[in-house]
Design an enzyme around this catalytic site. Structure first.
Site, short mmCIF file in Angstrom:
data_model
loop_
_atom_site.label_atom_id
_atom_site.label_comp_id
_atom_site.label_asym_id
_atom_site.label_seq_id
_atom_site.Cartn_x
_atom_site.Cartn_y
_atom_site.Cartn_z
CG ASP A 203 -1.94 1.10 1.21
OD1 ASP A 203 -2.10 1.73 0.15
OD2 ASP A 203 -2.58 1.33 2.25
CG ASP B 116 -4.05 4.30 -2.21
OD1 ASP B 116 -3.16 3.51 -1.80
OD2 ASP B 116 -5.13 4.42 -1.64
#
Ligand SMILES: *[C@@H]1O[C@H](CO)[C@@H](O)[C@H](O)[C@H]1NC(C)=O
Ligand SMILES: *[C@@H]1O[C@H](CO)[C@@H](O)[C@H](O)[C@H]1NC(C)=O
Ligand SMILES: *[C@@H]1O[C@H](CO)[C@@H](O)[C@H](O)[C@H]1NC(C)=O
Ligand SMILES: *[C@@H]1O[C@H](CO)[C@@H](O)[C@H](O)[C@H]1NC(C)=O
Length: 471
Positions: free
Chosen positions: A74, A272
């Site tokens: 992430d 992201d």
């Protein structure tokens, strides 16, 4: 910020409460073996493209002796945290029927190097509402064959996420009240990388693996020139906390239609990898969805944008060109086939998704779209439906991002190290742009200029020559 938790497998979705379900993509087992082991700098780590759960995982070894864990990579968060066999979710089949089975767990009692961090409560919440809480600890982590020692991580006692995370964002964005060095800080401080930077190559949707390369750039994995933009500070705190960059143009380009611009002013977007889809403001998605005849249900309990599956075949050369920064900034093109997913029909048959009665195309041609309208506020995210088409270098040391068009399915590698003390990502050139994909790769077609020679014709002839530069 991670993938929407409604991305659950169909079997699970059928039993879960409707508010947490939406289509996953396609069933596909991970085919590759262990991550490629590389010694020295830079070092890479294979990412398993877990299509079942719609996310990318890195395999790390945690503790002494090493326990193998799959962690979700992430770029939008900073904490590394793991599930344990004692986490409430991993002990309860009732909870698992809602949130999914625990992907992998860490048994802290079996690690001789495990140390609990005193007086530090671990608690993290993601944008999608999921989260975890527990304690912080330190232990050794082996990533891509290299040992990172004394990494601070969260150990979840409670979790609504069925997997742990490998947060590789800014240390300043940690969920902890008391700041601590991130795993990127640890790698840098321990001399494993020259610079706090990594390159992310998610690869084709159908590919089972991508790569995260710490401290280096692989010139085989992208087309054309790698171009750099600065990351933008967070207004709330006055410094950079996310990979937040200025999107200055979004156009549709195809061999048969005029380019069309959908941005009236620049939009800050966060790159992201922990988010599956892409979320843009209504000012952009409104006209865009009108153009492709999409039905926007982004604000529904099951957020989804319906499109006609025929879009994939009616104009296969159609791309969505994203440009960042100045007029000369990086351009990344997402092909229509990488953003229209034939993943809705099974859910409709199962009664999990109800189609609107005024769907503007035949119901048996319903597909989902990879861009949604951002809900509630100013956070706009470019997730995996954008990132797969890009080669992205995330530079935390110099607060910048470098981008180029991804060379999907590449099996070659040519890794160059980012030198010590570099204040800029080397402006390197990747692979030559193949003529057969020229229309979708042309560096200028993000603007309104016409291609300088008839690419459509060359494509029809099936020409597969490579040209060194295209202008
Ligand atoms: C991929 O997802 C499936 C289903 O969620 C899970 O069983 C499997 O362990 C996952 N694989 C990895 C490598 O995380
Ligand atoms: C990592 O550290 C462990 C324990 O200190 C050691 O046994 C192992 O050989 C190291 N691995 C590498 C690749 O350096
Ligand atoms: C992203 O950049 C915009 C524009 O400079 C800024 O207003 C916003 O606070 C930034 N958001 C985050 C989360 O950093
Ligand atoms: C990559 O390979 C897969 C099959 O493994 C194929 O479906 C896909 O179209 C390829 N992508 C590109 C961009 O060539």
């Amino acid at each position: 910020m991670r993938l929407p938790r409604w991305l659950l497998p169909l079997a699970l979705a059928a039993t879960a409460s409707a508010s947490h379900v939406v289509p996953f993509r396609i069933h596909k087992q991970r085919t590759s073996g262990l991550p490629l082991r590389r010694r020295g700098v830079p070092f890479d780590e294979d990412l398993a493209n877990n299509l079942t759960s719609g996310a990318y995982f890195a395999q790390v070894e945690l503790g002494t002796p090493g326990q193998t864990l799959s962690l979700h990579v992430d770029t939008g968060s900073t904490d590394v945290w793991v599930l344990s066999p004692q986490t409430n979710l991993c002990r309860s089949s009732a909870l698992q029927s809602v949130h999914g089975n625990c992907v992998s767990t860490f048994d802290s009692s079996a690690s001789s190097t495990f140390r609990e961090v005193e007086d530090a409560d671990f608690e993290i919440r993601y944008l999608d509402g999921s989260g975890a809480e527990g304690i912080y600890f330190t232990d050794n982590v082996n990533v891509g064959g290299l040992n990172v020692t004394g990494v601070q991580m969260g150990l979840a006692r409670k979790s609504t996420s069925s997997w742990g995370m490998l947060g590789v964002g800014y240390a300043k964005n940690s969920a902890a009240r008391k700041p601590y060095p991130s795993i990127m800080d640890n790698m840098f401080d321990q001399g494993l990388i020259n610079i706090k930077a990594y390159s992310l190559y998610l690869n084709d949707l159908e590919a089972s693996t991508g790569t995260i390369l710490f401290g280096g750039i692989d010139t085989e994995k992208f087309y054309g020139e790698l171009k750099t933009v600065k990351t933008l500070p967070n207004d709330n705190v006055g410094h950079v906390t996310h990979f937040n960059v200025s999107l200055t143009s979004l156009t549709t380009v195809s061999a048969t239609t005029e380019p069309e611009e959908f941005l009236i002013s620049p939009v800050p977007v966060i790159l992201d990898s922990g988010t599956t889809l892409t979320y843009l403001p209504r000012t952009v998605t409104g006209p865009l969805f009108d153009k492709i005849n999409a039905y926007d249900r982004s604000s529904a309990t099951i957020p989804i944008v319906f499109v006609d599956c025929a879009l994939r075949t009616s104009d296969p050369s159609l791309v969505f060109a994203y440009r960042f920064g100045s007029d000369d900034g990086p351009v990344v093109k997402v092909s229509i086939s990488d953003i229209v997913f034939d993943d809705v029909k099974a859910y409709v048959s199962a009664g999990i998704i109800t189609l609107p009665s005024n769907l503007p195309f035949p119901r048996d041609r319903v597909c989902s779209f990879g861009i949604l309208t951002s809900q509630g506020g100013e956070v706009h995210l470019l997730g995996d439906t954008f990132l797969r088409s890009a080669y992205v270098v995330y530079d935390l040391t110099n607060d910048q991002i470098s981008l180029a068009q991804s060379n999907m399915n590449s099996t070659k590698e040519n890794i160059i190290e980012i030198p010590k003390g570099a204040t800029a990502i080397p402006s390197v050139t990747g692979q030559a742009v193949p003529i057969s994909t020229l229309e979708s790769q042309h560096p200028n077609s993000g603007t309104r200029s016409r291609p300088s020679f008839p690419t459509a014709l060359l494509t029809c002839l099936g020409v597969s020559v490579f040209v060194a530069t295209v202008q």
